[in-house]
Scaffold this active site. Structure first.
Site, PDB file in Angstrom:
ATOM      1  N   GLY A  42       5.237  -1.526  -5.083  1.00  0.00           N
ATOM      2  CA  GLY A  42       4.909  -2.235  -3.841  1.00  0.00           C
ATOM      3  C   GLY A  42       5.945  -3.225  -3.339  1.00  0.00           C
ATOM      4  N   ASP A 101      -3.772 -10.616  -5.019  1.00  0.00           N
ATOM      5  CA  ASP A 101      -5.150 -10.361  -4.632  1.00  0.00           C
ATOM      6  C   ASP A 101      -6.055 -11.120  -5.595  1.00  0.00           C
ATOM      7  OD1 ASP A 101      -7.184  -8.955  -3.224  1.00  0.00           O
ATOM      8  OD2 ASP A 101      -7.145  -7.311  -4.643  1.00  0.00           O
ATOM      9  N   LYS A 129      -3.810 -13.142  -0.625  1.00  0.00           N
ATOM     10  CA  LYS A 129      -5.215 -13.104  -0.186  1.00  0.00           C
ATOM     11  C   LYS A 129      -5.969 -14.147  -1.000  1.00  0.00           C
ATOM     12  CE  LYS A 129      -5.784  -8.109   0.434  1.00  0.00           C
ATOM     13  NZ  LYS A 129      -6.519  -6.982  -0.171  1.00  0.00           N
TER      14      LYS A 129
HETATM   15  P1  IMP Z   1      -4.354  -8.303  -8.336  1.00  0.00           P
HETATM   16  O1  IMP Z   1      -4.153  -8.142  -9.804  1.00  0.00           O
HETATM   17  O2  IMP Z   1      -5.815  -8.114  -7.970  1.00  0.00           O
HETATM   18  O3  IMP Z   1      -3.818  -9.600  -7.781  1.00  0.00           O
HETATM   19  O4  IMP Z   1      -3.680  -7.076  -7.642  1.00  0.00           O
HETATM   20  C1  IMP Z   1      -2.387  -7.062  -7.274  1.00  0.00           C
HETATM   21  C2  IMP Z   1      -1.952  -5.658  -6.938  1.00  0.00           C
HETATM   22  O5  IMP Z   1      -2.996  -4.896  -6.333  1.00  0.00           O
HETATM   23  C3  IMP Z   1      -0.855  -5.689  -5.903  1.00  0.00           C
HETATM   24  O6  IMP Z   1       0.400  -5.819  -6.502  1.00  0.00           O
HETATM   25  C4  IMP Z   1      -1.066  -4.376  -5.184  1.00  0.00           C
HETATM   26  O7  IMP Z   1      -0.381  -3.345  -5.855  1.00  0.00           O
HETATM   27  C5  IMP Z   1      -2.544  -4.127  -5.246  1.00  0.00           C
HETATM   28  N1  IMP Z   1      -3.232  -4.578  -4.009  1.00  0.00           N
HETATM   29  C6  IMP Z   1      -4.032  -5.648  -3.844  1.00  0.00           C
HETATM   30  N2  IMP Z   1      -4.467  -5.777  -2.587  1.00  0.00           N
HETATM   31  C7  IMP Z   1      -3.911  -4.732  -1.912  1.00  0.00           C
HETATM   32  C8  IMP Z   1      -3.951  -4.332  -0.522  1.00  0.00           C
HETATM   33  O8  IMP Z   1      -4.597  -4.924   0.360  1.00  0.00           O
HETATM   34  N3  IMP Z   1      -3.235  -3.222  -0.220  1.00  0.00           N
HETATM   35  C9  IMP Z   1      -2.511  -2.506  -1.129  1.00  0.00           C
HETATM   36  N4  IMP Z   1      -2.430  -2.874  -2.431  1.00  0.00           N
HETATM   37  C10 IMP Z   1      -3.124  -3.976  -2.815  1.00  0.00           C
HETATM   38 MG    MG Z   2       2.076  -4.757  -6.694  1.00  0.00          MG
END
Ligand code: IMP
Ligand code: MG
Length: 173
Positions: A42, A101, A129
């Site tokens: 990403g 996220d 977010k």
């Molecule tokens: P976390 O561990 O929940 O913070 O997730 C982080 C990862 O989830 C990011 O590096 C993204 O790869 C994926 N992710 C989280 N939200 C989105 C989104 O809205 N679109 C696409 N990928 C997302």
């Molecule tokens: Mg990522």
């Protein structure tokens, strides 16, 4: 089947924000060498654009972690798919993320990297977010805070698609 995607942040705004972040980093790391860690896949577009705009000695390394399948919800599990090629010991490291996220991925990753004794360790994300956070993560550089919507483009995917969109878009339900 094609999804309907609406523009959340235009290409122009993304480029301008990356320039601002690069200027801040350049000021903060004056006289130093910066080691950027791109979290695949990403962050690839963001890392490239950012690195080009930092007029300091920059080195790059890549790491791939997996916390999502093809769904839009976090599994809560973090797996290292590809580790760094080089040691980060005594380096001034900035981890480059596409989006924070829940914060699970980054909180795990930052703990793991800090145990490898870098001279300094900071975190830079294009998108944040904050509403979705379940664990505490300290973020040093944030591009945009966005609402709790699933976004694509500029490296971000939906089932591996749309990474190549030059703007940040929202997939309509
Ligand atoms: P976390 O561990 O929940 O913070 O997730 C982080 C990862 O989830 C990011 O590096 C993204 O790869 C994926 N992710 C989280 N939200 C989105 C989104 O809205 N679109 C696409 N990928 C997302
Ligand atoms: Mg990522």
């Amino acid at each position: 089947m094609t999804d309907k995607i609406s523009v959340l942040i235009s290409e122009e705004k993304v480029e301008k924000k990356i320039q601002e972040l690069a200027e801040r980093i350049t000021r903060d790391y004056e006289g130093k060498q910066v080691h950027l860690i791109c979290v695949l896949k990403g962050s690839i577009f963001f890392t490239c654009e950012l690195a080009k705009k930092i007029p300091l000695p920059v080195t790059l390394d890549f790491m791939s972690v997996s916390s999502y399948g093809n769904a839009t919800e976090s599994s809560g599990r973090v797996r290292i798919v590809k580790d760094l090629d080089e040691s980060i010991e005594n380096k001034d490291v900035i981890v480059i993320e596409d989006i924070i996220d829940s914060g699970r991925t980054l909180s795990y990753l930052m703990d793991m990297l800090s145990a490898r004794k870098p001279a300094s360790l900071k975190l830079c994300t294009l998108l944040d977010k904050p509403e979705r956070r379940v664990t505490d993560v300290s973020v040093d550089y944030i591009g945009f805070e966005i609402p709790d919507k699933f976004v694509v483009g500029y490296g971000l995917d939906y089932g591996q698609k749309y990474r190549n969109l030059p703007y940040i878009g929202v997939v309509e339900e």
